[in-house]
Every structure is written in C-alpha cells, then in structure tokens.
Design an enzyme around this catalytic site. Structure first.
Site, short mmCIF file in Angstrom:
data_model
loop_
_atom_site.label_atom_id
_atom_site.label_comp_id
_atom_site.label_asym_id
_atom_site.label_seq_id
_atom_site.Cartn_x
_atom_site.Cartn_y
_atom_site.Cartn_z
N GLU A 107 -48.44 -32.04 -50.53
CA GLU A 107 -49.52 -33.53 -50.92
C GLU A 107 -50.44 -34.01 -49.58
OE1 GLU A 107 -46.19 -32.47 -50.34
OE2 GLU A 107 -45.21 -33.53 -48.68
N ASN A 108 -50.48 -33.26 -48.30
CA ASN A 108 -51.72 -33.50 -48.20
C ASN A 108 -52.81 -33.54 -48.64
OD1 ASN A 108 -50.26 -31.13 -46.47
ND2 ASN A 108 -52.04 -31.47 -45.35
#
Lengths: 213, 221
Positions: free
Chosen positions: A48-49
């Site tokens: 998700e980063n």
C-alpha cells in the site's frame, strides 16, 4: 506442513492464492508468504505504500533505501512493476482492484467481524491501512494463531476489542484449522498439523459448523 | 516561464509560523524531506504546530526530533506506532491527535488539493474511528463523510526537480508527497538533484511545477 506454527499458517494461507491474484500482505505472518510461494505461482503482490509487483527481499548489499514494503522492510520490484502515490494505492484497494488481503488479527467473530488494530488499555495508536484493506479487498484471509499467548481463544462469539470492520473475513487460517465464512455462517472446513476436532473446540469460543472436506 | 524560487533550507523554513498546519511527506523515513525537517528542528522557533504526516517520524529521527522539542501541538496520522515517543506523548496528554485510516488520510489530502469539500468512504464505518462523523447509507452500505485535510505549508521530498519545479520521485519514496504538494498554501520541495528544464521527461513528471513554490537542494538523493 512442518516448522513453527507461524510458517505453517502462512503456508496454508498461500494455498488460497490463485494465479493472477493481486494480493496485499499484512505485517507479521502474511509477510512470510513471499518466502513460501513458488516463483511461478503467478501471484502479483501489492504494497500500500505504492508498489504493484513486489519482488523478493534484496541481498544486504543491494538494499535500495527508496524501496520498502508496508512493514518498512527492503524489497525489490519485479519486471513490469508499477509505482504510484498513496491516494492511487488506496483507490486500488477501496475500488476492489486488489483481489486478496491477507492480514493478521487479534480477534475474529462468528460473523466474520475483524478486530486487528487496537487493544483496550494498551499503548497502540496505529490503524495504518488495515480498515481500507478489509473493506476493499474482494477476499480477506485472516492468518493468526488460534489463541493468545495466555491461551484465550481468538475466534470468538463477538469481538471485544475495537473493530476493524464488520463481516469482512472470508477465510480464517490458524495452526489448527481453516474456517470459512459462508453466507454469514462460520464453518470449520479443514484440520491442520494433526489437530483434532477437540483441539479446535478447546481453542475456539465462537459457535461454528463442521463441514470437513 | 519563470524558474521556481531556489532558496536555502533555512530560508524556506523561515516561512513556517507558530500555529501552522504543516504537511510532511514520507512513509516512515522513506521519501521524508529530511533536509527540511532538519532545518525546522535546528533553525526555526515555530511552535504549536499541527503536523499532518503518515507517521510522526521515529524516536529521535525525522519528525521525532521536533516532537522531542515539544513543538508539535497536534498530529494527524494513520500510524503513530512507528514512534513509541509519539504514543507516549499522546498517552501523557502532551500531544493532541487525530487517527485516520491510511486510505482516508491520503484521500482527504487529495480532496483538499483537488478543491473538494470531502468524500464518503465505507472505510471505518461502525468502528471507533467513526465517532463524530456523519454516516450515510449509499446503495445500502454505511459510508462516513470525511473532510478535506489542508495545510499552511507542505514539506515534500523528490529525487529530482527541474528548474521550473517539476518533480520526479523514485520508487516507493513517492507515497504522500505529490498529494501534499497540492494541498498547502505554500509548498516547499527539496530535491536530491536539480536539473535544467527538459531534464525530466514530461510523461515522468509526477508533480507539475505549478504546485511548487520554493525549491531547496536536499542533502541526499
């Protein structure tokens, strides 16, 4: 399946993944899955980063400080990978474009409610992407030990810890068994590592049905 | 076309005033504007700051240094847990805080930069983080109204900038930086490398120059 319980749980969860799945892996047990998956498993890992196409961990002398996963550990990017900003990354998650989220939990209820971000009275102030993932991913696989360190069951009638989301879990894998949520029913479908029905019953406080394979 | 104003980190940081809301890019320390944070810690007296950043640095690193100086009044973040000192400050009542799911945090910043009054998300409905928020059923699913997150100043890091202020990010160091660059009254970018116009392919520009007010050379790529 052998080895320590955490690795056994990760190995069983990995069998739930299908070629072509886009998969987001949480911190802890789920993050053991890349080391278990066959290289030709055809699974695409999303972090998700801001990376789709996460590759294996780099050798120590090949660490790139601009390339980490959600656990902030060094990773590599596979050929065909894509980078994007955090709003795009969570648009992928909420928008249903991530097929599977595998994540740890503190408690899962008989209705599939998940509690995985806070313990009352404990100094934890972090939710990260957990709520987005359990709401947005099309399938949610929970990986956790069957009981706490103190022996308290984690598959419970109702979550007593703060909720991450209601009715979000699809599969629960522990070192003892696999549960599936089927139209709101909690069903024990598989025993693992030589566990018996009695072992699961002792480690589980939720009511469940049994439909072994 | 006029070049973006190039200043020192100290000059840029002098624009931060006490009481400001300051956005700081980075996922942990990856993509964090460490040159600007160092200048804020070492050369500024601005206090009572509200910091909008995914994490509040780490203990004694990045924003963790500003926290130790007692200059952060409030932090808005998704994951304080990376810095045990931030968690301790909240529990001791020394730090006001707002915790948001990470996707909501990112989208709220994007919404501000895009001129929107907020958005409805299903994330967080029915949880502790829904407290005080308007809930509305959309197609039968509970959604929460989330408001935009704006700042007085944004501090962002890019691997490369051109002399107009176009920004190019490297790897997972992009994260919140482009969103924050759009959501503040004053955007200060630090870049590891500053190249002539044309040095970044137009297709590779992730933050177009119109968002960037001041450009600072970073101490690292």
């Amino acid at each position: 399946m052998s080895g320590d319980p955490r690795t056994r749980i990760a190995a069983r969860a990995a069998l739930e993944l299908e070629p072509g799945d886009v998969v987001n892996l949480g911190i802890g047990i789920p993050n053991l899955i890349p080391g278990i998956l066959a290289p030709d498993a055809g699974v695409v890992i999303h972090t998700e980063n801001g990376l789709l196409g996460v590759g294996p961990r780099p050798a120590q002398d090949a660490v790139d400080p601009d390339l980490v996963d959600a656990a902030k550990l060094p990773v590599t990017a596979l050929p065909g990978a894509a980078y994007f900003d955090s709003a795009d990354s969570f648009a992928m998650i909420r928008g249903g474009h991530v097929d599977v989220a595998v994540l740890g939990a503190l408690q899962v209820s008989a209705a599939g409610d998940i509690a995985n971000w806070a313990v009352p009275g404990r100094d934890v102030l972090g939710v990260g992407g957990a709520m987005d993932l359990v709401v947005g991913a099309r399938r949610v696989i929970v990986t956790m030990t069957a009981t706490t360190g103190a022996g308290e069951p984690k598959v419970v009638p109702e979550c007593t810890y703060p909720l991450t989301a209601r009715g979000a879990a699809d599969v629960v894998v522990t070192e003892l068994s696999v549960f599936r949520l089927r139209e709101g029913r909690l069903v024990l479908v598989e025993l693992l590592g030589g566990a018996t029905l009695d072992d699961v019953a002792r480690a589980t406080s939720a009511a469940y049905e049994v439909e072994l394979g | 076309m006029t070049s973006v104003r190039r200043v020192s980190a100290e000059q840029a940081i002098s624009r931060v005033r006490s009481g400001d809301v300051v956005m700081v890019g980075g996922f942990g320390l990856v993509g964090a504007p460490l040159t600007l944070i160092d200048a804020l810690v070492e050369t500024s007296d601005a206090r009572d700051l509200t910091i909008v950043s995914n994490n509040v640095g780490e203990a004694g690193r990045g924003l963790g240094l500003l926290l130790r100086q007692g200059r952060i009044r409030k932090a808005i973040a998704s994951y304080f847990t990376s810095n045990p000192e931030a968690v301790a400050a909240v529990n001791a009542g020394q730090l006001d805080y707002q915790l948001l799911p990470q996707g909501t945090f990112a989208e709220a910043i994007r919404a501000a930069g895009a001129g929107l009054g907020g958005f409805y998300t299903p994330v967080g409905a029915g949880t502790l983080l829904a407290e005080g928020k308007e809930e509305r059923l959309i197609d039968g699913v509970p959604h929460l109204l989330e408001r935009p997150l704006r700042a007085d100043v944004a501090l962002v890091h890019a691997a490369r900038a051109d002399e107009l202020g176009n920004l190019w990010y490297r790897g997972t160091a992009r994260n919140f930086n482009p969103l924050m660059a759009a959501a503040a009254g004053l955007t200060i970018a630090e870049a590891g490398e500053i190249v002539p116009v044309g040095g970044i392919e137009p297709e590779a520009v992730a933050t177009p120059h119109l968002y960037v007010d001041l450009l600072v050379g970073a101490k690292r790529l």
